[in-house]
Design an enzyme around this catalytic site. Structure first.
Site, PDB file in Angstrom:
ATOM      1  N   LEU A  18      78.412  45.193  40.235  1.00  0.00           N
ATOM      2  CA  LEU A  18      79.266  45.908  41.180  1.00  0.00           C
ATOM      3  C   LEU A  18      80.390  46.538  40.379  1.00  0.00           C
ATOM      4  O   LEU A  18      80.855  45.962  39.390  1.00  0.00           O
ATOM      5  CB  LEU A  18      79.875  44.956  42.229  1.00  0.00           C
ATOM      6  CG  LEU A  18      78.950  44.320  43.261  1.00  0.00           C
ATOM      7  CD1 LEU A  18      79.756  43.388  44.160  1.00  0.00           C
ATOM      8  CD2 LEU A  18      78.242  45.379  44.105  1.00  0.00           C
ATOM      9  N   ASP A  19      80.849  47.712  40.798  1.00  0.00           N
ATOM     10  CA  ASP A  19      82.003  48.313  40.148  1.00  0.00           C
ATOM     11  C   ASP A  19      83.207  47.386  40.272  1.00  0.00           C
ATOM     12  O   ASP A  19      83.319  46.607  41.240  1.00  0.00           O
ATOM     13  CB  ASP A  19      82.349  49.664  40.789  1.00  0.00           C
ATOM     14  CG  ASP A  19      81.321  50.732  40.475  1.00  0.00           C
ATOM     15  OD1 ASP A  19      80.513  50.526  39.548  1.00  0.00           O
ATOM     16  OD2 ASP A  19      81.324  51.769  41.168  1.00  0.00           O
ATOM     17  N   ARG A  20      84.111  47.505  39.341  1.00  0.00           N
ATOM     18  CA  ARG A  20      85.284  46.634  39.317  1.00  0.00           C
ATOM     19  C   ARG A  20      86.073  46.679  40.630  1.00  0.00           C
ATOM     20  O   ARG A  20      86.530  45.658  41.121  1.00  0.00           O
ATOM     21  CB  ARG A  20      86.188  47.046  38.152  1.00  0.00           C
ATOM     22  CG  ARG A  20      87.403  46.147  37.966  1.00  0.00           C
ATOM     23  CD  ARG A  20      88.159  46.522  36.709  1.00  0.00           C
ATOM     24  NE  ARG A  20      89.303  45.656  36.486  1.00  0.00           N
ATOM     25  CZ  ARG A  20      90.067  45.715  35.403  1.00  0.00           C
ATOM     26  NH1 ARG A  20      89.801  46.593  34.444  1.00  0.00           N
ATOM     27  NH2 ARG A  20      91.090  44.890  35.272  1.00  0.00           N
ATOM     28  N   THR A  72      84.973  47.473  43.587  1.00  0.00           N
ATOM     29  CA  THR A  72      84.144  47.197  44.761  1.00  0.00           C
ATOM     30  C   THR A  72      84.123  45.701  45.031  1.00  0.00           C
ATOM     31  O   THR A  72      83.920  44.906  44.120  1.00  0.00           O
ATOM     32  CB  THR A  72      82.702  47.700  44.539  1.00  0.00           C
ATOM     33  OG1 THR A  72      82.721  49.100  44.263  1.00  0.00           O
ATOM     34  CG2 THR A  72      81.849  47.445  45.764  1.00  0.00           C
ATOM     35  N   ARG A  86      79.567  56.435  45.251  1.00  0.00           N
ATOM     36  CA  ARG A  86      80.811  57.177  45.070  1.00  0.00           C
ATOM     37  C   ARG A  86      80.545  58.653  44.802  1.00  0.00           C
ATOM     38  O   ARG A  86      81.195  59.540  45.357  1.00  0.00           O
ATOM     39  CB  ARG A  86      81.620  56.552  43.930  1.00  0.00           C
ATOM     40  CG  ARG A  86      81.973  55.104  44.187  1.00  0.00           C
ATOM     41  CD  ARG A  86      82.456  54.383  42.942  1.00  0.00           C
ATOM     42  NE  ARG A  86      83.779  54.840  42.523  1.00  0.00           N
ATOM     43  CZ  ARG A  86      84.474  54.283  41.531  1.00  0.00           C
ATOM     44  NH1 ARG A  86      83.943  53.261  40.865  1.00  0.00           N
ATOM     45  NH2 ARG A  86      85.665  54.726  41.212  1.00  0.00           N
TER      46      ARG A  86
END
Length: 337
Positions: free
Chosen positions: A148-150, A152, A260
């Site tokens: 997961l993105d930081r 998110t 995104r």
């Protein structure tokens, strides 16, 4: 343990090493494998030798996220391993427990908070996986199943067995999982716009930061990316008149920054997105109470690696996001199927 099949002398006593991947290491990301092989080497240096092409897999260049397979031959360049006490050595990650959504003998699922990287590297000393390993010293095996993105929040799977890791990663690769996110976007999302099928490609900014953009299908680096969108609610944030749309976003492919970039390229950037959104707009949103990107890994379905039964997990919106929604919207979201 890896089989050293060759070595060449290097500077200051260091040497080039050639390692063959065995079954125990198969399926790992290249960067995670190197962190364990090169203990004492700063993670920033590990990423540097990967980017420069000094690390090779079967004589070819590779990326940090490349998965190594049984029989792969890795070339490791000469590196000086620093003592843990020396300046610049990577300190051990502090232990941290995260909210558990599920745990059994094969895997665990946590509710990752925003602002925490899933693993160390690229300027981050440690992430979720390093903190979990420190918090669970008796665990023989803990590996990230996906990322997961930081910024998110939401559901993150961690395998506790090699067999579980490979089985779950196969499901992600073959699109057998169900991954749905909640995203608040700018503007009034068209109800009829339900499928985004636009290829993506990675590129670097002048300062070396990685970004992703939509490209033509015949672009040399194009990777197919499919995103499904459903509008859950439309409203304005407190003190604003500008419309916003709350979306349930299901991804059929797991490309970097896929949601995104797809939403932003459609003209509806995620609220608070500091990479693909509008800087001035994000500053205005902070006054409404939105201090982070409004993207949350909400639901995840997969087949359990042990017996194949379908597992369905859900992570409630964290308070800092839930507080921005009208009460009726939050109620309907919690009931949404």
């Amino acid at each position: 343990m890896k089989n050293i099949i060759g070595a060449k002398p290097g500077p200051a006593g260091a040497e080039v090493r050639f390692l063959t991947v065995d079954e125990e290491s198969a399926g790992q990301r290249l960067d995670n494998f190197l962190f364990r092989q090169l203990k004492g080497v700063p993670k920033t240096h590990v990423y540097r030798i990967i980017r420069s092409g000094e690390v090779r897999i079967n004589k070819g260049r590779a990326q940090a996220e490349t998965r190594i397979e049984v029989g792969d031959v890795l070339r490791l360049p000469p590196v000086r391993v620093a003592a843990r006490s020396e300046e610049g050595a990577t300190p051990p990650a502090p232990p941290r427990d995260f909210p558990l959504l599920h745990e059994d003998d094969a895997l665990l699922a946590i509710d990752k908070p925003a602002g925490v990287a899933v693993h160390g590297g690229s300027g981050v000393s440690f992430g979720v996986i390093e903190q979990l390993r420190t918090a669970r010293p008796s665990a023989k095996f803990l590996e990230l199943v996906h990322r997961l993105d930081r910024e998110t929040s939401g559901i993150l799977l961690v395998a506790k067995k090699r067999s579980a890791l490979t089985a779950l990663q196969d499901q992600f690769r073959e699109r057998e999982t169900g991954k749905t996110y909640l995203a608040l976007v700018e503007g009034d999302w068209p109800t009829a716009k339900k499928v985004l099928d636009a290829p993506l490609a990675k590129y670097l900014l002048p300062d070396g930061e990685r970004r992703v953009r939509v490209v033509a299908k015949d672009h040399a680096d194009a990777m197919r990316a499919i995103t499904l969108v459903k509008v859950l609610a439309r409203f304005s944030l407190p003190g604003e008149k500008q419309p916003m749309s709350l979306l349930a976003v299901t991804i059929k492919t797991g490309r970097t920054h896929q949601i995104r970039v797809h939403l932003a390229s459609a003209g509806h950037a995620i609220a608070g997105d500091d990479k693909y959104g509008d800087f001035e707009r994000n500053r205005a949103l902070q006054k409404t109470g939105l201090k982070r990107m409004f993207l949350h890994a909400w639901r995840l379905q997969f087949n359990h690696p042990a017996d194949g039964h379908r597992v369905a997990l859900q992570a409630a919106l964290p308070p800092e996001l839930a507080s921005l929604l009208p009460p009726a919207t939050l109620t309907e979201t919690s009931r949404h199927d």
